[in-house]
Design a protein around this motif. Structure first.
Motif, PDB file in Angstrom:
ATOM      1  N   SER A  15      13.384 -85.668  33.658  1.00  0.00           N
ATOM      2  CA  SER A  15      14.087 -86.305  34.777  1.00  0.00           C
ATOM      3  C   SER A  15      14.327 -85.298  35.912  1.00  0.00           C
ATOM      4  N   ARG A  16      14.721 -84.072  35.575  1.00  0.00           N
ATOM      5  CA  ARG A  16      14.984 -83.048  36.614  1.00  0.00           C
ATOM      6  C   ARG A  16      13.706 -82.700  37.369  1.00  0.00           C
TER       7      ARG A  16
ATOM      8  N   SER B 103      11.864 -84.541  46.039  1.00  0.00           N
ATOM      9  CA  SER B 103      12.487 -83.813  47.152  1.00  0.00           C
ATOM     10  C   SER B 103      11.459 -82.960  47.898  1.00  0.00           C
TER      11      SER B 103
ATOM     12  N   SER C   1      12.798 -85.430  39.862  1.00  0.00           N
ATOM     13  CA  SER C   1      13.654 -85.408  41.045  1.00  0.00           C
ATOM     14  C   SER C   1      13.234 -84.301  42.022  1.00  0.00           C
TER      15      SER C   1
END
Length: 735
Positions: free
Chosen positions: A365-366, A373, A369
């Motif tokens: 998940s990190r 970005s 993300s």
């Protein structure tokens, strides 16, 4: 040795000698030894004259100072036309040399040291120039151009240029300035004054140039500063309008993308790590290992305690089972306890694996993300790309303006400081010291030249003396110069004996010291003449070219030596004018035996006189007491024939052949004639004339012997004479 054998040996020696291209070194040594007094006298006199001349020469002292040229800018190294590496600024050094020798600088030195008043620089030659010289004060500024020179100053400047020398030291930046003078202190002062004056002139020139540069740089600095400020303001306005503000050399968008890239890399590494742990745990459980080697399991305190309980329960069950059997109640209870511990252990392992799956999901998940970005940040960075072109152009312009302004500002500070301080491109590397010794004359070189000249003159004097020598001295003079046979040498009694002979005469010495060197020389002479054996030559006439040559002494010594050898020997004194033999061997006796035997008035046996030391018989003479007492060929031939019948050897002491005709009569009647020449006394021409007279007379000349030879001198009779080696045979003689 026979005459034929001796002639063959002499011819062989002459042939070998003629083949030599260079003279024998020992012959040269013997020549110089014979002429040692002439050589030494010529050498010392010449050396004394040279020393006197050197001492009378005027002394000149030379002092040297050194300038170190220091170029402001380093220049590359080049190879000059002489083929070796040298600094590229040869022109700078050549210019410095010419400036030191320029009329301007030399005039300043002349005036500062008042050289126009020094006699060796032309001072005192024109007294009328003194008022004008006093009216012209020495210059105090950096240049003396445009200032008039008096005649005395012009002469002094010319003399200074003639007495000074400037040169570069190798390929270095050193320049040596040398000055010469009769005064050592003045020479040092001139060399130092030339060096200091060059530095003063160079410093003044640099100060003037720096002042001009400072004014120009200051005028340009203001305009450049204004231009630099304008360009910086335009750059800042452009970056604000296009959102290009940056920190630490990069825009905000660039910094954001860079940070996201770093974080994404960390997230990817963390995700890979979590996935690896989960995969390893699942693989271990799938193999039936029970998760015992999983890293998280090994690190769990709960798992460690359950493992200990399992081990204790298993050990307890094994003991009970061994003691009571499998159906015993305590065994059943122990088995239930072990199963409970293992159930707890499996539950804890399942919880750990579930935790690993959760860590993997969090890492995924990190990472997702961060990737989103970064996509948004790259979009913003692409929008600012077109604006960067204009920013770079404005930035280059602003940097150029700042660089030019900074350079001018730095130059303005440097020129301002240089204008206030001395900044000559040279310094004095070493000051000239007062010389302690004159440079001219050079005593070492002059001394060496004097020694060489003295050796040359001494050698020339020796050669001239040898060339002018007209006496018979060596075997070579007899065999080479006279083309005669060398019969031997008879030494002087003093040189042939190691002890003092005292008042003993040579003819008496041969009877006292029969094994001496002197006596041996007479035996050698007898052997040469063939008088040692039976038969052969019986009548020997001994003569000389001139009086006092030693022929009578030779005759007496030879006769006594042969008489001591058990031979019947008679000595005839045919020198009726001088009669030295009769005076020496028969003093105070009746000495008219020769003429009475010749005219037949007295029998030969009564005319003979016995020697008081040997068995020698002597036919004496008192001189021509009667006008009829003359020697004729008929009467002399009859006398010789009568003596032949009575004696083995007849030795006739005749008069000098050049002055008395009777000698030629006697020598013609003899078996051989021995010519005696006094060593280094008898002229060669006299010996040659005597040999020619005897040859034309039909006499048989056996050879020429040297008398009164000083054998203590090296090779006194030549290197080919036996006496050249007499020292090696000292132990053979009893003197």
């Amino acid at each position: 040795m026979s005459n034929r054998t001796h002639d063959a040996a002499a011819d062989e020696i002459s042939a070998k000698t003629s083949k030599r291209l260079l003279p024998d070194p020992s012959e040269i040594g013997a020549l110089f030894f014979r002429r040692r007094w002439i050589f030494a006298t010529s050498f010392l006199v010449t050396l004394a004259l040279v020393v006197t001349a050197i001492s009378l020469l005027p002394r000149t002292y030379t002092a040297t100072s050194a300038l170190l040229l220091e170029p402001r800018e380093a220049q590359p190294v080049k190879v000059n036309d002489r083929g070796f590496v040298a600094p590229a600024d040869d022109n700078l050094i050549d210019t410095a040399v010419q400036i030191v020798r320029s009329p301007t600088l030399t005039l300043d030195v002349v005036r500062s040291l008042r050289l126009d008043q020094v006699p060796e620089f032309g001072g005192g030659q024109a007294a009328s120039d003194a008022p004008a010289r006093r009216a012209l004060a020495p210059p105090t500024d950096a240049s003396s151009e445009g200032i008039a020179m008096t005649a005395t100053e012009r002469r002094a400047s010319g003399a200074l240029l003639a007495r000074s020398y400037v040169r570069r030291v190798g390929v270095t930046y050193l320049v040596e300035i040398s000055a010469s003078s009769a005064s050592p202190r003045l020479a040092a002062q001139i060399a130092n004054a030339l060096a200091r004056r060059y530095i003063d002139l160079d410093s003044a020139r640099k100060q003037t140039r720096n002042a001009q540069s400072a004014r120009y740089v200051a005028s340009q600095a203001a305009a450049l500063r204004k231009q630099a400020v304008t360009d910086d303001a335009a750059l800042q306005q452009y970056m604000v309008r296009n959102n290009l503000m940056s920190a630490q050399g990069a825009t905000m968008a660039e910094q954001e993308v860079s940070e996201l890239n770093r974080q994404i890399a960390d997230a990817q590494a963390q995700l890979a790590e979590q996935r690896g742990k989960l995969a390893a745990a699942q693989a271990q459980i799938g193999r039936g290992g029970g998760g015992a080697d999983i890293g998280s399991v090994l690190a769990s305190e709960t798992i460690r305690q359950l493992r200990q309980q399992e081990a204790v329960a298993s050990a307890h069950l094994a003991q009970l089972d061994a003691r009571y059997g499998a159906l015993h109640p305590e065994v059943v209870q122990a088995r239930d306890e072990l199963a409970d511990v293992r159930q707890q252990l499996n539950a804890e392992l399942a919880r750990i694996v579930s935790g690993l799956r959760g860590d993997v999901q969090i890492a995924e998940s990190r990472l997702g993300s961060l990737l989103g970005s970064r996509a948004l940040a790259k979009g913003s960075l692409a929008q600012n790309g077109s604006a960067q072109v204009g920013r770079l152009e404005l930035e280059r312009r602003a940097e150029a303006s700042r660089a030019i302004y900074s350079a001018y500002l730095t130059r303005a500070k440097e020129t301002a400081q240089a204008g206030e301080l001395p900044n000559a491109d040279a310094s004095i590397d070493s000051l000239a010291r007062v010389p302690g010794a004159p440079s001219s004359p050079n005593y070492l070189l002059s001394g060496l030249a004097g020694v060489a000249a003295a050796l040359l003159v001494a050698g020339l004097a020796t050669a001239i003396a040898e060339y002018m020598e007209n006496t018979v001295a060596t075997r070579a003079d007899i065999e080479g110069g006279l083309e005669a046979v060398y019969a031997g040498a008879i030494p002087t009694l003093d040189s042939a004996t190691r002890s003092k002979a005292g008042n003993i005469t040579p003819q008496d010495y041969v009877t006292i010291r029969s094994m001496s060197l002197f006596t041996e020389s007479l035996r050698n002479l007898a052997t040469y003449l063939g008088l040692s054996g039976n038969g052969g030559i019986a009548v020997v006439t001994i003569t000389s070219p001139l009086p006092r040559e030693g022929k009578s002494t030779t005759s007496m010594c030879l006769a006594r030596t042969l008489a001591m050898g058990k031979r019947k020997v008679v000595l005839v004194d045919a020198d009726v004018r001088h009669h030295s033999t009769s005076d020496a061997l028969a003093p105070g006796r009746d000495r008219e035996g020769l003429f009475r035997a010749l005219d037949g008035t007295t029998p030969i046996e009564q005319a003979l006189t016995s020697d008081d030391r040997t068995s020698l018989q002597i036919l004496t003479t008192l001189g021509q007491s009667n006008p009829d007492d003359i020697i004729t060929e008929e009467t002399m031939a009859a006398l010789i024939a009568a003596l032949r019948a009575r004696f083995d050897i007849i030795i006739i002491d005749s008069a000098p052949v050049l002055g008395v005709a009777e000698t030629r009569i006697v020598s013609r009647l003899s078996d051989t004639t021995l010519v005696v020449a006094r060593w280094r006394t008898t002229p060669v021409k006299a010996v040659r004339t005597a040999l020619d007279l005897l040859s034309h007379n039909g006499s048989k000349v056996g050879g020429v012997a040297l008398s009164l030879v000083n054998i203590k001198e090296y090779a006194s009779a030549g290197l080919t004479d036996a006496f050249g080696y007499y020292k090696k045979f000292k132990g053979y003689y009893a003197d």
